[in-house]
Write a protein that holds these residues in place. Structure first.
Motif, PDB file in Angstrom:
ATOM      1  N   HIS A 114       0.818  -1.270  -0.141  1.00  0.00           N
ATOM      2  CA  HIS A 114      -0.002  -0.005  -0.088  1.00  0.00           C
ATOM      3  C   HIS A 114       0.874   1.307   0.007  1.00  0.00           C
ATOM      4  O   HIS A 114       1.955   1.312   0.796  1.00  0.00           O
ATOM      5  CB  HIS A 114      -0.888   0.027   1.348  1.00  0.00           C
ATOM      6  N   CYS A 115       0.304   2.170  -0.716  1.00  0.00           N
ATOM      7  CA  CYS A 115       0.972   3.621  -0.580  1.00  0.00           C
ATOM      8  C   CYS A 115       0.927   4.299   0.614  1.00  0.00           C
ATOM      9  O   CYS A 115      -0.129   4.557   1.067  1.00  0.00           O
ATOM     10  CB  CYS A 115       0.451   4.582  -1.799  1.00  0.00           C
ATOM     11  N   ILE A 116       2.116   4.438   1.216  1.00  0.00           N
ATOM     12  CA  ILE A 116       2.216   5.102   2.650  1.00  0.00           C
ATOM     13  C   ILE A 116       1.849   6.342   2.539  1.00  0.00           C
ATOM     14  O   ILE A 116       1.396   7.196   3.538  1.00  0.00           O
ATOM     15  CB  ILE A 116       3.331   4.991   3.463  1.00  0.00           C
ATOM     16  N   PHE A 117       2.052   6.979   1.439  1.00  0.00           N
ATOM     17  CA  PHE A 117       1.670   8.467   1.173  1.00  0.00           C
ATOM     18  C   PHE A 117       0.329   8.770   1.195  1.00  0.00           C
ATOM     19  O   PHE A 117      -0.309   9.986   1.589  1.00  0.00           O
ATOM     20  CB  PHE A 117       2.336   9.056   0.111  1.00  0.00           C
ATOM     21  N   GLU A 118      -0.739   7.549   0.885  1.00  0.00           N
ATOM     22  CA  GLU A 118      -1.859   7.814   1.123  1.00  0.00           C
ATOM     23  C   GLU A 118      -2.569   8.337   2.543  1.00  0.00           C
ATOM     24  O   GLU A 118      -3.350   9.108   2.800  1.00  0.00           O
ATOM     25  CB  GLU A 118      -2.884   6.615   0.740  1.00  0.00           C
ATOM     26  N   TYR A 176       6.325   5.599  -9.338  1.00  0.00           N
ATOM     27  CA  TYR A 176       5.844   5.232 -10.823  1.00  0.00           C
ATOM     28  C   TYR A 176       4.645   4.513 -10.631  1.00  0.00           C
ATOM     29  O   TYR A 176       4.142   3.774 -11.350  1.00  0.00           O
ATOM     30  CB  TYR A 176       6.798   4.231 -11.342  1.00  0.00           C
ATOM     31  N   TYR A 177       3.921   4.632  -9.326  1.00  0.00           N
ATOM     32  CA  TYR A 177       2.628   3.746  -9.088  1.00  0.00           C
ATOM     33  C   TYR A 177       1.288   4.781  -9.061  1.00  0.00           C
ATOM     34  O   TYR A 177       0.461   4.673  -7.966  1.00  0.00           O
ATOM     35  CB  TYR A 177       2.660   2.987  -7.824  1.00  0.00           C
ATOM     36  N   GLY A 178       1.192   5.888  -9.713  1.00  0.00           N
ATOM     37  CA  GLY A 178       0.097   6.717  -9.762  1.00  0.00           C
ATOM     38  C   GLY A 178       0.041   8.085  -9.115  1.00  0.00           C
ATOM     39  O   GLY A 178      -0.782   8.972  -8.972  1.00  0.00           O
ATOM     40  N   ILE A 179       1.528   8.379  -8.813  1.00  0.00           N
ATOM     41  CA  ILE A 179       1.570   9.762  -8.235  1.00  0.00           C
ATOM     42  C   ILE A 179       2.517  10.584  -8.981  1.00  0.00           C
ATOM     43  O   ILE A 179       3.684  10.055  -9.241  1.00  0.00           O
ATOM     44  CB  ILE A 179       1.949   9.773  -6.642  1.00  0.00           C
ATOM     45  N   ASP A 180       2.159  11.728  -9.404  1.00  0.00           N
ATOM     46  CA  ASP A 180       3.033  12.322 -10.624  1.00  0.00           C
ATOM     47  C   ASP A 180       4.131  13.206  -9.596  1.00  0.00           C
ATOM     48  O   ASP A 180       3.953  14.513  -9.411  1.00  0.00           O
ATOM     49  CB  ASP A 180       2.222  13.632 -11.235  1.00  0.00           C
ATOM     50  N   CYS A 200       4.510   0.464   0.758  1.00  0.00           N
ATOM     51  CA  CYS A 200       5.539   1.033   0.007  1.00  0.00           C
ATOM     52  C   CYS A 200       6.141   2.180   0.525  1.00  0.00           C
ATOM     53  O   CYS A 200       5.390   2.961   0.683  1.00  0.00           O
ATOM     54  CB  CYS A 200       5.055   1.213  -1.692  1.00  0.00           C
ATOM     55  N   TYR A 201       7.511   2.175   0.571  1.00  0.00           N
ATOM     56  CA  TYR A 201       8.131   3.659   0.992  1.00  0.00           C
ATOM     57  C   TYR A 201       9.065   4.129  -0.102  1.00  0.00           C
ATOM     58  O   TYR A 201      10.153   4.625   0.393  1.00  0.00           O
ATOM     59  CB  TYR A 201       8.848   2.999   2.410  1.00  0.00           C
ATOM     60  N   ALA A 202       8.977   3.572  -1.329  1.00  0.00           N
ATOM     61  CA  ALA A 202      10.067   3.727  -2.361  1.00  0.00           C
ATOM     62  C   ALA A 202      10.311   5.145  -2.491  1.00  0.00           C
ATOM     63  O   ALA A 202      11.592   5.379  -2.995  1.00  0.00           O
ATOM     64  CB  ALA A 202       9.590   3.242  -3.547  1.00  0.00           C
TER      65      ALA A 202
HETATM   66  S1  SF4 Z   1       6.814   5.484  -4.091  1.00  0.00           S
HETATM   67 FE1  SF4 Z   1       6.082   6.852  -2.620  1.00  0.00          FE
HETATM   68  S2  SF4 Z   1       4.096   7.750  -3.323  1.00  0.00           S
HETATM   69 FE2  SF4 Z   1       4.489   6.010  -4.865  1.00  0.00          FE
HETATM   70  S3  SF4 Z   1       3.368   4.284  -4.108  1.00  0.00           S
HETATM   71 FE3  SF4 Z   1       5.249   4.231  -3.195  1.00  0.00          FE
HETATM   72  S4  SF4 Z   1       4.859   5.275  -1.294  1.00  0.00           S
HETATM   73 FE4  SF4 Z   1       3.429   5.843  -2.604  1.00  0.00          FE
END
Ligand code: SF4
Length: 458
Positions: free
Chosen positions: A245-249, A394-398, A443-445
């Motif tokens: 899961h995107c932690i930024f959500e 690369y997973y949906g955030i610009d 995800c913390y990428a």
């Molecule tokens: S790279 Fe950052 S913004 Fe993109 S899905 Fe992972 S945690 Fe979310």
């Protein structure tokens, strides 16, 4: 980041979708669209602009039917144009008409597009939603797949994030990538309709009481035969059993009144604030001031843990869009000053802890600190509720390219000096992991470059 909605089984499906899209407007403000089926015809409307501008009562009346999908868009793949807006509609030769809306990004977009173009499939946009629906249509038309089998095949071949809703003239399919990167929840509304949305705040608006996550790599089919849930049918595809899961959500994107990935978003933000406070033992300040709105709950968490007052000293004009999701730098710069103002005579001589969720380009925070100092604050201690953003998404955030991220341009101390703050601290990644109950499922990428899905060939 985008928002999706799907409605099955209400005669005013267009009106319900519009309400849901309105609740998700924070996920995308560039364009919006809706497809509605009356059982015979699927009507499509999509335009640049906000939901309330594009879907007036008159326009909604022109879209009768009990099955609908909607989309609010913030551009990632493909520029901000009507062509790239969603939903995408395809008439297959073999019968079903398909309309699709998706939130996410396809990492191997070009590879799949090349594959389809070699088979004489033509595209009207550069948007990954069109790629998804044309792949399914191709499999149905040319290879005789049923829709469910085509979706399973899609899940095997597409890499990336896709929280997706698809309708035919009389069925609705919800499906999601094996990693569940973007949120996707569904349930039954009090009027009996089945509703799916990116965020639970949209379900609340539509009086859905029991909400569930769409399973990872799952497919849910809703038709006159009822609801069929197909759990993960493609386990072999997955690199590991963890979700990503995107932690930024939790940090920024989602509304605080949403619940997904097993967490209340506002509670994660409060925990982040408390962690920041624990890093500040001995720091003596008068007030905690969050940058509204996404940092408000971090401010509450900080103030509570340190037992100092919270003040909403910064006021946000809600009629200006989110700074981060304005696509051009010039528009972004102007928005910051139009968007924030300070309470009169509040900051004079005060020592402030200023909480923000993240620093991306550094543009916004520099102007906010400047504003507070000009208002007379004697000290501004900047605390950021996330680690430094050093990698693109690369997973949906610009997010910007790596070169544009301020954390890759100058040192932390130089960022502090540039921001005008007296001190600057970020939440360490380990502390962030402690703010969620299943840290391995995230995800913390963008902080550590550890991409859960290979980003090769992009
Ligand atoms: S790279 Fe950052 S913004 Fe993109 S899905 Fe992972 S945690 Fe979310």
């Amino acid at each position: 980041m985008c928002g999706i909605i799907g409605i099955y089984g209400n005669p005013n499906a267009a009106g319900m979708a519009a309400l849901g899209m309105f609740a998700e407007q924070h996920r995308g403000q560039e364009s919006c669209g809706m497809a509605v089926s009356d059982g015979k015809v699927i009507r499509l409307r999509k335009k640049m602009g906000l939901v309330k501008e594009v879907f007036t009562d008159d326009k909604l009346r022109e879209m009768p039917g009990s099955l609908s999908i909607g989309h609010v868009r913030y551009p990632t793949k493909g520029s901000a144009t009507e062509f790239n807006s969603q939903p995408h509609l395809v008439e297959t030769l073999s019968g079903p008409c398909l309309a699709l809306a998706s939130n996410g990004d396809i990492v191997n977009y070009q590879e799949i597009r090349n594959y389809l173009e070699e088979k004489q499939v033509y595209f009207n946009s550069d948007n990954d939603g069109e790629l998804l629906v044309k792949f399914i249509a191709y499999k149905v038309d040319k290879e005789g797949y049923d829709i469910q089998k085509a979706i399973k095949e899609l899940m095997k071949r597409f890499r990336g994030a896709f929280s997706t809703v698809l309708i035919t003239r009389d069925e609705m399919y919800m499906f999601r990538d094996p990693y569940s990167i973007r949120p996707m929840v569904w349930g039954k509304a009090s009027n009996g309709a089945i509703v799916v949305a990116s965020e639970s705040c949209a379900l609340d608006t539509l009086f859905v009481t029991e909400r569930k996550e769409v399973p990872s790599a799952g497919i849910i089919c809703v038709s006159k035969d009822g609801i069929k849930v197909f759990e993960n049918g493609i386990k072999n595809y997955r690199v590991n059993e963890n979700q990503c899961h995107c932690i930024f959500e939790h940090i920024y994107f989602s509304r605080p009144d949403s619940h997904h990935f097993g967490e209340n978003v506002f509670e994660v933000r409060e925990k982040i604030g408390a962690c920041l406070a624990e890093m500040d033992e001995g720091l003596d300040v008068d007030y905690v001031v969050p940058v509204p709105d996404s940092s408000n709950f971090m401010g509450i968490g900080y103030a509570r843990r340190k037992n100092i007052p919270l003040s909403l000293g910064l006021i946000r004009n809600h009629y200006v869009g989110r700074t981060f999701i304005k696509p051009e730098q010039t528009i972004r710069d102007e928005s910051v000053r139009q968007k924030f103002n300070v309470l009169p005579n509040f900051f004079q001589g005060k020592k402030i802890v200023l909480i923000d969720d993240s620093i991306v380009r550094g543009t916004t925070i520099r102007k906010i600190v400047e504003l507070i100092k000009l208002a007379g604050a004697s000290e501004v201690h900047l605390r950021i509720g996330s680690p430094q953003v050093k990698f693109s998404c690369y997973y949906g955030i610009d997010t910007p390219t790596r070169e544009e991220l301020v954390a890759n341009q100058i040192s932390l101390e130089e960022i502090r000096i540039k921001s005008g703050a007296d001190t600057l601290k970020h939440l360490p990644i380990e502390a962030l992991r402690n703010c969620v109950t299943a840290p391995s499922d995230y995800c913390y990428a963008c902080f550590n470059g550890d991409y859960p899905i290979s980003i090769e060939k992009i």
